[in-house]
Design an enzyme around this catalytic site. Structure first.
Site, PDB file in Angstrom:
ATOM      1  N   ARG A  31      35.881  24.443 -32.553  1.00  0.00           N
ATOM      2  CA  ARG A  31      34.810  24.836 -32.384  1.00  0.00           C
ATOM      3  C   ARG A  31      34.348  26.243 -33.492  1.00  0.00           C
ATOM      4  NH1 ARG A  31      32.867  27.524 -28.579  1.00  0.00           N
ATOM      5  NH2 ARG A  31      33.407  26.721 -27.225  1.00  0.00           N
ATOM      6  N   TYR A  35      11.446  15.538 -44.885  1.00  0.00           N
ATOM      7  CA  TYR A  35      13.052  13.976 -44.277  1.00  0.00           C
ATOM      8  C   TYR A  35      11.717  13.892 -42.533  1.00  0.00           C
ATOM      9  CZ  TYR A  35      15.949  12.221 -41.718  1.00  0.00           C
ATOM     10  OH  TYR A  35      17.024  11.612 -40.529  1.00  0.00           O
ATOM     11  N   ASP A  61      16.252  23.215 -48.027  1.00  0.00           N
ATOM     12  CA  ASP A  61      17.059  21.921 -48.297  1.00  0.00           C
ATOM     13  C   ASP A  61      17.211  21.904 -49.362  1.00  0.00           C
ATOM     14  OD1 ASP A  61      17.858  19.684 -47.842  1.00  0.00           O
ATOM     15  OD2 ASP A  61      16.748  19.506 -45.666  1.00  0.00           O
ATOM     16  N   LYS A  96      24.212  13.284 -48.155  1.00  0.00           N
ATOM     17  CA  LYS A  96      24.092  13.126 -49.367  1.00  0.00           C
ATOM     18  C   LYS A  96      25.191  13.658 -50.646  1.00  0.00           C
ATOM     19  CE  LYS A  96      19.857  12.175 -47.327  1.00  0.00           C
ATOM     20  NZ  LYS A  96      20.880  12.389 -45.446  1.00  0.00           N
TER      21      LYS A  96
HETATM   22  N1  PLP Z   1      17.068  17.007 -45.440  1.00  0.00           N
HETATM   23  C1  PLP Z   1      17.276  16.026 -45.855  1.00  0.00           C
HETATM   24  C2  PLP Z   1      16.153  16.156 -47.101  1.00  0.00           C
HETATM   25  C3  PLP Z   1      17.343  14.111 -45.550  1.00  0.00           C
HETATM   26  O1  PLP Z   1      16.296  13.372 -47.254  1.00  0.00           O
HETATM   27  C4  PLP Z   1      18.107  14.019 -44.110  1.00  0.00           C
HETATM   28  C5  PLP Z   1      18.563  12.589 -44.051  1.00  0.00           C
HETATM   29  O2  PLP Z   1      18.234  11.692 -44.487  1.00  0.00           O
HETATM   30  C6  PLP Z   1      18.067  14.741 -43.235  1.00  0.00           C
HETATM   31  C7  PLP Z   1      18.029  16.353 -44.078  1.00  0.00           C
HETATM   32  C8  PLP Z   1      18.827  15.679 -42.527  1.00  0.00           C
HETATM   33  O3  PLP Z   1      20.867  15.312 -42.339  1.00  0.00           O
HETATM   34  P1  PLP Z   1      21.504  13.915 -41.464  1.00  0.00           P
HETATM   35  O4  PLP Z   1      20.654  12.484 -41.528  1.00  0.00           O
HETATM   36  O5  PLP Z   1      22.602  14.302 -42.337  1.00  0.00           O
HETATM   37  O6  PLP Z   1      21.182  14.517 -40.242  1.00  0.00           O
END
Ligand code: PLP
Length: 383
Positions: A46, A98, A170, A195
């Site tokens: 961890r 998101y 992000d 992604k």
């Molecule tokens: N940020 C973006 C732009 C996303 O599209 C997503 C998920 O689709 C996330 C964060 C969240 O990621 P995760 O699905 O790996 O938790």
């Protein structure tokens, strides 16, 4: 070294006498210690794990940061970022995010007395006017998801720093291959490693990369204290995917550009959102701050029924949330990835039901165009 070289030329297993070509999976929860009163580099997974450390160091290097931290998902990474705050603090975020992030902000963060306000960060001058004494973090995606709006990252970073705020970006839609927000002044870069970083729809993961050592310590504390780190096998999968990031994304991006141009001329399509099109309102800003337009685009057709028909009748684009995989995917964000967006926000933001998001994979571009041509014909009211 150029990016393609950096993706494969790094120490995949530091201090390993066997010199493996790929990072071993240290599938262990704990590490035996030599002494009872002091710890070696690793003691408990961890807190730290050799497989994870290789991935974290590699992501830090690719994002031009000093330290990286991997989490069990992109959401866990976003959640860790919010734990830098305390009751009474506020996040100012761009409104096109998101849906899972807006859900976290609305339904979980509010319980801790942290507020979130949405603004249009694509006009940085107006953003500055929205900052209050409670604001601590400016939070954006660029390109945004799913409308592919562009935020001028250097301009927002300036505003953040003039007001003593942290700026968090992000970068999931771009990956470090196409954009490095830390170089533009961001303090934290977040990724859904699910992604492009992993790229094969086979792992859920997240990451935060920072430059500032004091901020790094705070993130490390949260990762360890909350137990949200990515497991060793999943780290291995991200490491494996990452090596082909450039190869994949070059091919995906080429298809995205061709598909965006094809859709722009199609009579069934009313708007195409893709920062690789010179008609994009902030094309010049994106050109300045990124090295490519990426492999995600969205477009609208006349009605929800047509959008649904198209999504359900393509043969190469699979209906799936998420993006960035080697497979092309199609989704209706208003009903899928952004369905969890709080109603009050959905009302104020322009995500029509008839918006279709595509993530381009590595299939042959001609096949993808042929599939879309056929499906859009079927989706036409005259068909
Ligand atoms: N940020 C973006 C732009 C996303 O599209 C997503 C998920 O689709 C996330 C964060 C969240 O990621 P995760 O699905 O790996 O938790």
């Amino acid at each position: 070294m150029k990016f393609a070289t950096r993706l494969v030329d790094y120490d995949v297993s530091p201090k390993d006498p066997h010199r493996p070509m790929s990072t071993p999976i240290y599938q262990t929860a704990t590490f035996e210690q030599e002494h009872a009163d002091s710890f070696g580099e690793f003691d408990y997974s961890r807190s730290g794990n050799p497989t994870r450390k290789v991935l974290e160091d590699q992501l830090a290097a690719l994002e031009n940061g000093t330290r990286g931290f991997c989490f069990s998902s992109g959401m866990a990474a976003i959640s860790a970022m919010t734990h830098l705050l305390q009751s009474g603090d506020e996040i100012l975020a761009d409104w096109d995010l998101y849906g899972g992030a807006t859900r976290l902000f609305a339904k979980v963060l509010s319980r801790s007395g942290i507020t979130i306000r949405y603004v249009d960060a694509s006009t940085p001058e107006k953003l500055a006017e929205q900052i209050t004494p409670a604001t601590r973090i400016l939070y954006v995606e660029s390109p945004t998801n799913p409308l592919l709006r562009i935020i001028d990252l250097a301009a927002v970073a300036n505003i953040a720093h003039q007001h003593g705020l942290l700026f968090c970006v992000d970068n999931s839609a771009m990956s470090p291959y196409l954009q490095n927000p830390l170089d533009l002044g961001a303090d934290l870069v977040i990724h859904s490693a699910t992604k492009f970083l992993s790229g094969h729809s086979d792992v859920t993961g997240g990451a935060i990369v920072v430059k500032d050592p004091a901020l790094a310590e705070k993130i490390y504390f949260l990762q360890n204290a909350e137990g949200t780190a990515l497991g060793p096998f999943d780290c291995f999968l991200v490491l494996r995917g990452l090596k082909t990031l450039k190869l994949r994304l070059d091919a995906q991006q080429r298809s995205a550009q061709t598909v965006a141009e094809f859709l722009s001329c199609h009579p069934q399509v009313s708007a195409v959102h893709y920062p690789g099109l010179p008609s994009h309102p902030l094309y010049a800003v994106h050109q300045r701050q990124a090295r490519g337009a990426g492999a995600v685009l969205s477009f609208t057709v006349p009605s929800f029924e047509q959008a649904k028909h198209i999504a359900e009748n393509t043969s190469l684009f699979r209906i799936a949330v998420s993006f960035g995989s080697v497979h092309s995917t199609i989704s209706l964000p208003a009903r899928m990835s952004h369905a969890s967006t709080p109603a009050e926000l959905k009302f104020s933001r322009a995500i029509p039901d008839s918006l279709i998001r595509l993530s381009l994979g590595i299939e042959d571009t001609d096949d993808l165009i042929e599939d879309l041509t056929r499906t859009l014909r079927l989706g036409s009211p005259d068909a």
